[in-house]
Design an enzyme around this catalytic site. Sequence first.
Site, PDB file in Angstrom:
ATOM      1  N   HIS A   1     113.326  58.802  37.410  1.00 57.73           N
ATOM      2  CA  HIS A   1     112.882  59.863  36.492  1.00 57.73           C
ATOM      3  C   HIS A   1     112.157  59.185  35.321  1.00 57.73           C
ATOM      4  CE1 HIS A   1     112.732  63.678  34.588  1.00 57.73           C
ATOM      5  NE2 HIS A   1     114.006  63.878  34.275  1.00 57.73           N
TER       6      HIS A   1
ATOM      7  N   HIS B   1     106.026  62.394  43.744  1.00 58.65           N
ATOM      8  CA  HIS B   1     106.657  63.411  42.893  1.00 58.65           C
ATOM      9  C   HIS B   1     107.225  64.497  43.784  1.00 58.65           C
ATOM     10  CE1 HIS B   1     107.192  66.319  39.658  1.00 58.65           C
ATOM     11  NE2 HIS B   1     107.126  65.286  38.860  1.00 58.65           N
TER      12      HIS B   1
ATOM     13  N   ASP C   1     104.042  58.466  34.978  1.00 56.20           N
ATOM     14  CA  ASP C   1     104.588  57.174  34.562  1.00 56.20           C
ATOM     15  C   ASP C   1     103.735  55.985  34.981  1.00 56.20           C
ATOM     16  OD1 ASP C   1     106.944  58.100  33.280  1.00 56.20           O
ATOM     17  OD2 ASP C   1     107.727  58.624  35.241  1.00 56.20           O
TER      18      ASP C   1
HETATM   19  N1  CMC Z   1     106.938  54.522  47.070  1.00 54.82           N
HETATM   20  C1  CMC Z   1     107.038  54.472  48.408  1.00 54.82           C
HETATM   21  N2  CMC Z   1     107.382  55.503  49.187  1.00 54.82           N
HETATM   22  C2  CMC Z   1     107.664  56.666  48.574  1.00 54.82           C
HETATM   23  C3  CMC Z   1     107.589  56.802  47.165  1.00 54.82           C
HETATM   24  C4  CMC Z   1     107.213  55.683  46.412  1.00 54.82           C
HETATM   25  N3  CMC Z   1     107.124  55.759  45.081  1.00 54.82           N
HETATM   26  N4  CMC Z   1     107.930  58.063  46.824  1.00 54.82           N
HETATM   27  C5  CMC Z   1     108.196  58.692  47.969  1.00 54.82           C
HETATM   28  N5  CMC Z   1     108.030  57.854  49.016  1.00 54.82           N
HETATM   29  C6  CMC Z   1     108.174  58.178  50.453  1.00 54.82           C
HETATM   30  C7  CMC Z   1     109.647  58.303  50.824  1.00 54.82           C
HETATM   31  O1  CMC Z   1     110.157  57.061  51.255  1.00 54.82           O
HETATM   32  C8  CMC Z   1     109.557  59.321  51.926  1.00 54.82           C
HETATM   33  O2  CMC Z   1     109.076  58.689  53.084  1.00 54.82           O
HETATM   34  P1  CMC Z   1     109.650  59.105  54.552  1.00 54.82           P
HETATM   35  O3  CMC Z   1     109.202  60.522  54.733  1.00 54.82           O
HETATM   36  O4  CMC Z   1     109.022  58.138  55.475  1.00 54.82           O
HETATM   37  O5  CMC Z   1     111.136  58.995  54.457  1.00 54.82           O
HETATM   38  C9  CMC Z   1     108.472  60.279  51.471  1.00 54.82           C
HETATM   39  O6  CMC Z   1     107.615  59.483  50.643  1.00 54.82           O
HETATM   40  C10 CMC Z   1     108.974  61.471  50.698  1.00 54.82           C
HETATM   41  O7  CMC Z   1     109.695  60.992  49.560  1.00 54.82           O
HETATM   42  P2  CMC Z   1     111.057  61.591  49.033  1.00 54.82           P
HETATM   43  O8  CMC Z   1     111.908  60.450  48.566  1.00 54.82           O
HETATM   44  O9  CMC Z   1     111.637  62.536  50.022  1.00 54.82           O
HETATM   45  O10 CMC Z   1     110.529  62.435  47.795  1.00 54.82           O
HETATM   46  P3  CMC Z   1     111.413  63.028  46.631  1.00 54.82           P
HETATM   47  O11 CMC Z   1     110.779  64.297  46.239  1.00 54.82           O
HETATM   48  O12 CMC Z   1     112.861  63.071  46.970  1.00 54.82           O
HETATM   49  O13 CMC Z   1     111.266  61.927  45.468  1.00 54.82           O
HETATM   50  C11 CMC Z   1     110.457  60.728  43.612  1.00 54.82           C
HETATM   51  C12 CMC Z   1     110.389  62.049  44.400  1.00 54.82           C
HETATM   52  C13 CMC Z   1     109.629  60.897  42.338  1.00 54.82           C
HETATM   53  C14 CMC Z   1     111.911  60.450  43.211  1.00 54.82           C
HETATM   54  C15 CMC Z   1     109.899  59.596  44.487  1.00 54.82           C
HETATM   55  O14 CMC Z   1     108.543  59.849  44.815  1.00 54.82           O
HETATM   56  C16 CMC Z   1     110.027  58.233  43.812  1.00 54.82           C
HETATM   57  O15 CMC Z   1     111.085  57.620  43.900  1.00 54.82           O
HETATM   58  N6  CMC Z   1     108.945  57.753  43.122  1.00 54.82           N
HETATM   59  C17 CMC Z   1     109.028  56.504  42.367  1.00 54.82           C
HETATM   60  C18 CMC Z   1     109.741  56.749  41.044  1.00 54.82           C
HETATM   61  C19 CMC Z   1     108.868  57.473  40.065  1.00 54.82           C
HETATM   62  O16 CMC Z   1     107.701  57.145  39.868  1.00 54.82           O
HETATM   63  N7  CMC Z   1     109.453  58.487  39.382  1.00 54.82           N
HETATM   64  C20 CMC Z   1     108.766  59.245  38.343  1.00 54.82           C
HETATM   65  C21 CMC Z   1     108.546  60.671  38.727  1.00 54.82           C
HETATM   66  S1  CMC Z   1     107.369  61.515  37.657  1.00 54.82           S
HETATM   67  C22 CMC Z   1     108.089  61.562  36.080  1.00 54.82           C
HETATM   68  C23 CMC Z   1     109.356  62.310  36.021  1.00 54.82           C
HETATM   69  O17 CMC Z   1     109.346  63.524  36.151  1.00 54.82           O
HETATM   70  O18 CMC Z   1     110.388  61.673  35.835  1.00 54.82           O
END
Ligand code: CMC
Length: 429
Positions: free
Chosen positions: A268, A307, A363
């Site tokens: 986050h 996201h 971010d």
């Molecule tokens: N790097 C590599 N792979 C990723 C990433 C990433 N940053 N984000 C998502 N994926 C992949 C994930 O492994 C999954 O792949 P598969 O379908 O093969 O299993 C797919 O994309 C879908 O991801 P998810 O984890 O189901 O998506 P989510 O909605 O649960 O997670 C998130 C959203 C923001 C937590 C995630 O994208 C992430 O961890 N990003 C990196 C951390 C980050 O930048 N966070 C800041 C978010 S914006 C500011 C805020 O609001 O806090």
Amino acid sequence: MAANSLTVTDNRTGKVYELPIEQGAIRAMDLRQIKASEDDFGLLSYDPAFMNTASCRSAITYIDGDRGILRYRGYSIEQLAERATYLETAYLLLHGELPTSAQLDDWVYQITHHTWIHENMKKVMEGFHYDAHPMGMIVLMVGALSTFYPEAKNGIDGETRKLQIIRLIGKMPTLAAFAYRHNLGMPYAYPDNHLSYTGNFLNMLFKATEVKYEPHPTLERALEVLFILHADHEQNCSTNAVRSVGSSRVDPYSAVAAGVAALYGPLHGGANEAVLRMLGSIGSRDKIPQFIKQVKEGKAKLMGFGHRVYKNYDPRAKIIKRMADETYEVTRPSPLLPVAQELERIALEDEYFVTRKLYPNVDFYSGMIYESLGFPVEMFPVLFAIPRTAGWLAQWQEMIEDPEQKIARPRQVYTGPAQRDYVPLGMRG
Ligand code: CMC
């Protein structure tokens, strides 16, 4: 049969149910009538991480994740970032309308005159180790404010609530600046009421021996825009924490402390810090292909990408990217900027990221600007928490006023053992 309804057939019993659809949603409680037998509890919806569950109705922030749209109370984030101030935006979030000139003057006056903190708060701060993470300090300091304002327990009353909101928005920059100077071992710099919200924050952070600190207008405005971009983002993890904790009718300081704690996490608001650390560990552009390979193998995460809601370029990231050039005319750009730009270029063309619709989020570039403004990486999530306070409070207030809201209490699907008898210690194993 009503047109705006969903017909469900329970194949266990053959019974047919008609569930009303309102604003694109069915009520989860309408599922409860669907029972396999008389003594059945009723059907639940199972939704870990709220992937498809609306926990509230809200009139504050609108996001269209597919089209990359973000609006506060109907106003586009682009227009607000271009033309509003942070305190004007905070007023908008909390009151639903932009302030008139007189309302804005009064609002700014009130917030400016609630920036000081009780001297005993400094003693709380002094208890921290010199290298304590500032987000950890802020979690505690915001929670501690509740002990200085016990009337805040009556948080649902109009005037008391208004005062706590003003106090929290006013004091957040002071707590953040004090945490920053605690880490450096510098004496605290007190608020200067003649400066703007962000100008005063820069004063409390960076004032040294000068009689009056003069913030650089470009940097003051850059921070203002960053604060507007971070002011609210509907039902994200920390806002959900504030609403959930606040639903127990605890005071708003404790609820906001829960929000700061949620924001601290690297998925986050801690992502901006994690991005800088990731770029630092990649080090140079030639190491990027190796890093991308690790991400695709699931051994690393591309921080600042992806996201839950945006499946397009995060509009906040676009604004930050544009603004960065103006900031770099006054400051030294981060030495890691070329690594970030190349990483973005490669990722946006790579099939792994394209098919998963992973784009840079807010971010990815915010840390670049924070670094060039002279902030250490540990302060990055704090710079997110200060402006998000207005959003948390707007959402908390909306929750308090919503007659449909009750104490947050999710259900579970129990998967543990059925009833069994206690086994005395000597008879186990
Ligand atoms: N790097 C590599 N792979 C990723 C990433 C990433 N940053 N984000 C998502 N994926 C992949 C994930 O492994 C999954 O792949 P598969 O379908 O093969 O299993 C797919 O994309 C879908 O991801 P998810 O984890 O189901 O998506 P989510 O909605 O649960 O997670 C998130 C959203 C923001 C937590 C995630 O994208 C992430 O961890 N990003 C990196 C951390 C980050 O930048 N966070 C800041 C978010 S914006 C500011 C805020 O609001 O806090």
